[in-house]
Design an enzyme around this catalytic site. Structure first.
Site, PDB file in Angstrom:
ATOM      1  N   LYS A  33       1.154   7.384  17.334  1.00 20.96           N
ATOM      2  CA  LYS A  33       2.465   6.697  17.342  1.00 20.96           C
ATOM      3  C   LYS A  33       4.003   6.971  17.175  1.00 20.96           C
ATOM      4  CE  LYS A  33       1.251   2.982  21.063  1.00 20.96           C
ATOM      5  NZ  LYS A  33      -0.364   3.090  20.331  1.00 20.96           N
ATOM      6  N   GLY A  34       3.727   6.952  16.047  1.00 20.38           N
ATOM      7  CA  GLY A  34       4.639   6.142  14.491  1.00 20.38           C
ATOM      8  C   GLY A  34       5.425   7.785  15.032  1.00 20.38           C
ATOM      9  N   GLU A  42       3.964  13.594  10.703  1.00 17.64           N
ATOM     10  CA  GLU A  42       3.594  12.593  10.073  1.00 17.64           C
ATOM     11  C   GLU A  42       5.043  11.640   9.857  1.00 17.64           C
ATOM     12  OE1 GLU A  42       2.515   9.965   9.944  1.00 17.64           O
ATOM     13  OE2 GLU A  42      -0.064   9.931   9.503  1.00 17.64           O
ATOM     14  N   ASP A 101       1.618   6.895   2.963  1.00 18.72           N
ATOM     15  CA  ASP A 101       1.032   6.407   2.401  1.00 18.72           C
ATOM     16  C   ASP A 101      -0.063   6.134   1.270  1.00 18.72           C
ATOM     17  OD1 ASP A 101       0.675   3.079   0.890  1.00 18.72           O
ATOM     18  OD2 ASP A 101       0.391   2.624   3.096  1.00 18.72           O
ATOM     19  N   LYS A 160       5.720   7.645   0.834  1.00 15.57           N
ATOM     20  CA  LYS A 160       5.904   6.152  -0.237  1.00 15.57           C
ATOM     21  C   LYS A 160       5.947   7.102  -1.527  1.00 15.57           C
ATOM     22  CE  LYS A 160       5.240   2.363   2.343  1.00 15.57           C
ATOM     23  NZ  LYS A 160       4.370   1.386   3.266  1.00 15.57           N
ATOM     24  N   VAL A 217       7.582  -0.563   5.539  1.00 14.08           N
ATOM     25  CA  VAL A 217       8.968  -0.237   6.065  1.00 14.08           C
ATOM     26  C   VAL A 217       9.051  -0.070   7.447  1.00 14.08           C
ATOM     27  CG1 VAL A 217      10.402   0.880   4.031  1.00 14.08           C
ATOM     28  CG2 VAL A 217       9.018   2.080   5.695  1.00 14.08           C
ATOM     29  N   ASP A 226       6.334   0.849  13.196  1.00 11.52           N
ATOM     30  CA  ASP A 226       5.818  -0.586  13.251  1.00 11.52           C
ATOM     31  C   ASP A 226       6.480  -1.980  12.706  1.00 11.52           C
ATOM     32  OD1 ASP A 226       3.874   0.675  13.471  1.00 11.52           O
ATOM     33  OD2 ASP A 226       3.135  -1.463  14.608  1.00 11.52           O
ATOM     34  N   ARG A 269       9.807  -0.274  16.142  1.00  9.52           N
ATOM     35  CA  ARG A 269      10.213   1.426  16.139  1.00  9.52           C
ATOM     36  C   ARG A 269      11.156   1.668  16.959  1.00  9.52           C
ATOM     37  NH1 ARG A 269       4.499   3.264  15.942  1.00  9.52           N
ATOM     38  NH2 ARG A 269       3.272   1.755  16.925  1.00  9.52           N
TER      39      ARG A 269
HETATM   40  P1  IMP Z   1      -1.568   6.441   4.493  1.00  7.77           P
HETATM   41  O1  IMP Z   1      -3.081   7.193   5.578  1.00  7.77           O
HETATM   42  O2  IMP Z   1      -2.671   5.530   3.814  1.00  7.77           O
HETATM   43  O3  IMP Z   1      -0.574   7.039   4.251  1.00  7.77           O
HETATM   44  O4  IMP Z   1      -1.047   5.292   6.005  1.00  7.77           O
HETATM   45  C1  IMP Z   1      -0.718   6.331   6.526  1.00  7.77           C
HETATM   46  C2  IMP Z   1      -0.584   5.692   8.207  1.00  7.77           C
HETATM   47  O5  IMP Z   1       0.501   4.274   8.021  1.00  7.77           O
HETATM   48  C3  IMP Z   1       1.257   6.152   8.609  1.00  7.77           C
HETATM   49  O6  IMP Z   1       1.252   7.292  10.116  1.00  7.77           O
HETATM   50  C4  IMP Z   1       1.713   4.387   9.515  1.00  7.77           C
HETATM   51  O7  IMP Z   1       1.320   4.495  11.374  1.00  7.77           O
HETATM   52  C5  IMP Z   1       0.808   3.712   8.687  1.00  7.77           C
HETATM   53  N1  IMP Z   1       2.544   3.099   7.255  1.00  7.77           N
HETATM   54  C6  IMP Z   1       1.874   3.319   6.264  1.00  7.77           C
HETATM   55  N2  IMP Z   1       3.291   2.619   5.457  1.00  7.77           N
HETATM   56  C7  IMP Z   1       3.568   2.266   7.049  1.00  7.77           C
HETATM   57  C8  IMP Z   1       5.076   1.237   6.870  1.00  7.77           C
HETATM   58  O8  IMP Z   1       5.816   1.059   5.849  1.00  7.77           O
HETATM   59  N3  IMP Z   1       5.658   0.543   7.744  1.00  7.77           N
HETATM   60  C9  IMP Z   1       5.155   1.316   9.004  1.00  7.77           C
HETATM   61  N4  IMP Z   1       3.404   1.601   9.074  1.00  7.77           N
HETATM   62  C10 IMP Z   1       3.231   2.459   7.404  1.00  7.77           C
HETATM   63 MG    MG Z   2       0.534   4.605  12.474  1.00  7.58          MG
END
Ligand code: IMP
Ligand code: MG
Length: 182
Positions: free
Chosen positions: A44-45, A100, A104, A132, A154, A160, A166
């Site tokens: 949803k982000g 996206e 992270d 990040k 964040v 969220d 959101r």
């Molecule tokens: P990754 O697979 O670790 O890169 O995570 C990506 C997903 O985790 C993003 O699409 C977000 O939905 C969620 N996410 C990562 N960091 C944050 C944050 O700081 N706040 C809220 N959602 C996050």
């Molecule tokens: Mg997400």
């Protein structure tokens, strides 16, 4: 809006986000001038970014959405994500721009890129509002990147904490940094 005490410092103001989206949209408009663009948003982000970005792109584009969720804490290292909603359209031969909210570890994005690549798009690029700093476990080529932010949790502008916040029009850090669920 009355905010609970766990919402901390604002990292990205509405104005910063608006300016950055205009800049990214302009680059996208130039780069895709002669191609049929399909925006694929990751729910949803990315829904707010998708909506603001699309309205700044001066091209006749199309939309699709995917919804994904990670399997819990174990998956943060394995990078396995569950597809809750797949694409509605065939992307073979299409110019796809994946939208996206935040990168992270980068594992969600890596998984999605591999998955989409198997469907043989003509091109596949990424637009992410935030990345990040320094913690990506994988090398990712993100063509349209908004902001590099500190590695803190964040919320706001689509992101969220337990499905809340959101709708904040800016991005702020959570005072208590919770482990997130994706
Ligand atoms: P990754 O697979 O670790 O890169 O995570 C990506 C997903 O985790 C993003 O699409 C977000 O939905 C969620 N996410 C990562 N960091 C944050 C944050 O700081 N706040 C809220 N959602 C996050
Ligand atoms: Mg997400």
């Amino acid at each position: 809006m009355e905010l609970p005490p766990e919402i901390g410092e604002v990292l990205l103001t509405e104005e910063m986000i608006r300016d950055k989206i205009r800049e990214l949209a302009k680059r996208i408009t130039d780069d895709y001038r002669d191609r049929d663009l399909l925006l694929v948003g990751v729910l949803k982000g990315a829904f707010i970014l998708m909506s603001d970005l699309a309205r700044e792109i001066s091209l006749p584009l199309e939309f699709d959405f995917m919804a994904v969720s990670s399997y819990g804490s174990a998956t943060r290292t394995s990078g396995v994500v569950r597809i809750l909603k797949d694409l509605d359209f065939e992307i073979s031969g299409r110019h796809v721009l994946l939208v996206e909210d935040i990168i992270d570890s980068g594992l969600t994005l890596l998984y999605l890129l591999k998955y989409l690549q198997t469907r043989t798009p003509a091109s596949l690029e990424v637009c992410a509002l935030m990345r990040k700093e320094g913690i990506q476990k994988v090398a990712l080529d993100v063509r349209y990147e908004g902001f590099e932010i500190p590695a803190r949790f964040v919320v706001g502008y689509g992101l969220d904490y337990r499905q809340k916040y959101r709708n904040l029009p800016y991005v702020a850090v959570m005072r208590e940094e919770p482990p997130h669920s994706g």
